[in-house]
Design a protein around this motif. Structure first.
Motif, PDB file in Angstrom:
ATOM      1  N   THR A 135       0.856  -1.182   0.000  1.00 19.89           N
ATOM      2  CA  THR A 135       0.000   0.000   0.000  1.00 19.89           C
ATOM      3  C   THR A 135       0.890   1.228   0.000  1.00 19.89           C
ATOM      4  O   THR A 135       1.840   1.312   0.782  1.00 19.89           O
ATOM      5  N   HIS A 142      -4.354   6.583   0.124  1.00 20.86           N
ATOM      6  CA  HIS A 142      -3.741   5.264   0.068  1.00 20.86           C
ATOM      7  C   HIS A 142      -4.249   4.500  -1.156  1.00 20.86           C
ATOM      8  O   HIS A 142      -5.434   4.580  -1.512  1.00 20.86           O
ATOM      9  N   ASP A 144      -4.018   0.343  -2.395  1.00 24.51           N
ATOM     10  CA  ASP A 144      -3.702  -0.937  -1.758  1.00 24.51           C
ATOM     11  C   ASP A 144      -3.885  -2.084  -2.752  1.00 24.51           C
ATOM     12  O   ASP A 144      -4.954  -2.209  -3.372  1.00 24.51           O
ATOM     13  N   PHE A 213      -6.495   4.056   5.545  1.00 30.19           N
ATOM     14  CA  PHE A 213      -5.939   2.776   5.117  1.00 30.19           C
ATOM     15  C   PHE A 213      -7.053   1.723   5.169  1.00 30.19           C
ATOM     16  O   PHE A 213      -7.207   0.915   4.241  1.00 30.19           O
TER      17      PHE A 213
END
Length: 287
Positions: A135, A142, A144, A213
């Protein structure tokens, strides 16, 4: 080399935490015990999507670079070094580094490790499989993604597990459409995996990603009607199924991160971050 007498993985030695140049923006959780993640929302403006796309492209290209180095004899710590240097070299921060105390810049999950394997002095051997999960964080967002690689050559059933896990992810992706509930994703994945007798891990799911995240949004990979969030255009989340050649019972190692199958069966995973559009999805973690 950290494997027991049966060839099963054990914790290895960690190298010192890698440094990130001071000029690279850190996520808010770096240096803190707990992140401030929930309540940030799961829908995004076009400008925000472009920022996630930039972070996602860096993450995907970092996996390209790591994947090129995956051969028998390489350590997972060396793979972490390659990923780390690629990410910071593109002005991004490796999101895992310092997240809830995680000590490395990517996750390297080998053979029976389902997820969250910590890079160390483990030496990859011919016939292993390894998942690389990266990530990247840049400009407040973010991106990922992860992929599973075969190290050298492996038996056909292992190669099939890897190929079919990626296809299971793709089937989940194709199930996404505005107005549907997120549980259709898991239904599509599990119905495909069951054709081959694979276990479908339930304890670890896809999630909302972007400003956070992990936003708190849960994307199941199995038939789970209780997850009834309605999919909307503009949402961003991951789909990342974990399939096994055996059971789905898991153990968490003493490092509080590494998760492995209790029966030591092999496991594979693939992940993409995607934007929901009026017609389906657009992948944001492509090279």
């Amino acid at each position: 080399m950290p494997r027991d007498e049966h060839g099963h993985l054990t914790s290895g030695r960690l190298s010192p935490m890698r440094q990130v140049p001071a000029g690279i923006e850190r996520p808010e959780y770096v240096g803190r015990v707990e992140p401030h993640e929930h309540g940030l929302g799961d829908t995004y403006t076009p400008d925000e999507v472009e920022r996630i796309r930039t972070a996602g492209r860096i993450a995907s290209q970092a996996i390209d670079a790591v994947g090129a180095a995956i051969v028998p004899g390489v350590t997972t710590d060396e793979l972490d070094r390659i990923g780390h240097e690629f990410i910071i070299g593109h002005g991004a921060y490796p999101s895992t580094l310092g997240y809830r105390g995680y000590p490395k810049s990517l996750c390297s999950s080998v053979n029976e490790v389902i997820c969250h394997g910590i890079p160390d002095d483990t030496v990859l051997q011919d016939g292993d499989i390894v998942n690389i999960d990266v990530t990247a964080y840049r400009d407040g967002m973010h991106g990922d993604t992860n992929r599973t690689f075969v190290v050298g050559s492996a038996p056909q059933d292992v190669q099939d597990l890897v190929t079919r896990t990626e296809e299971a992810m793709n089937r989940g992706i194709r199930a996404v459409a505005p107005g549907r509930q997120v549980n259709v994703i898991g239904r599509a994945i599990e119905s495909y995996a069951k054709r081959f007798g694979y276990g479908v891990v339930r304890d670890y799911t896809g999630h909302g990603v972007g400003r956070a995240f992990h936003s708190g949004l849960i994307i199941p990979h199995y038939d789970a009607p209780q997850y009834d969030t309605v999919i909307e255009a503009g949402m961003v989340f991951t789909i990342e199924p974990m399939l096994t050649l055996g059971g789905i019972a898991a153990d968490i190692w003493d490092d509080d991160w590494t998760v492995s199958t209790r029966d030591k069966s092999l496991t594979a995973q693939f992940e993409q971050t995607m934007l929901v559009t009026e017609r389906g999805v657009e992948l944001l973690t492509v090279s």
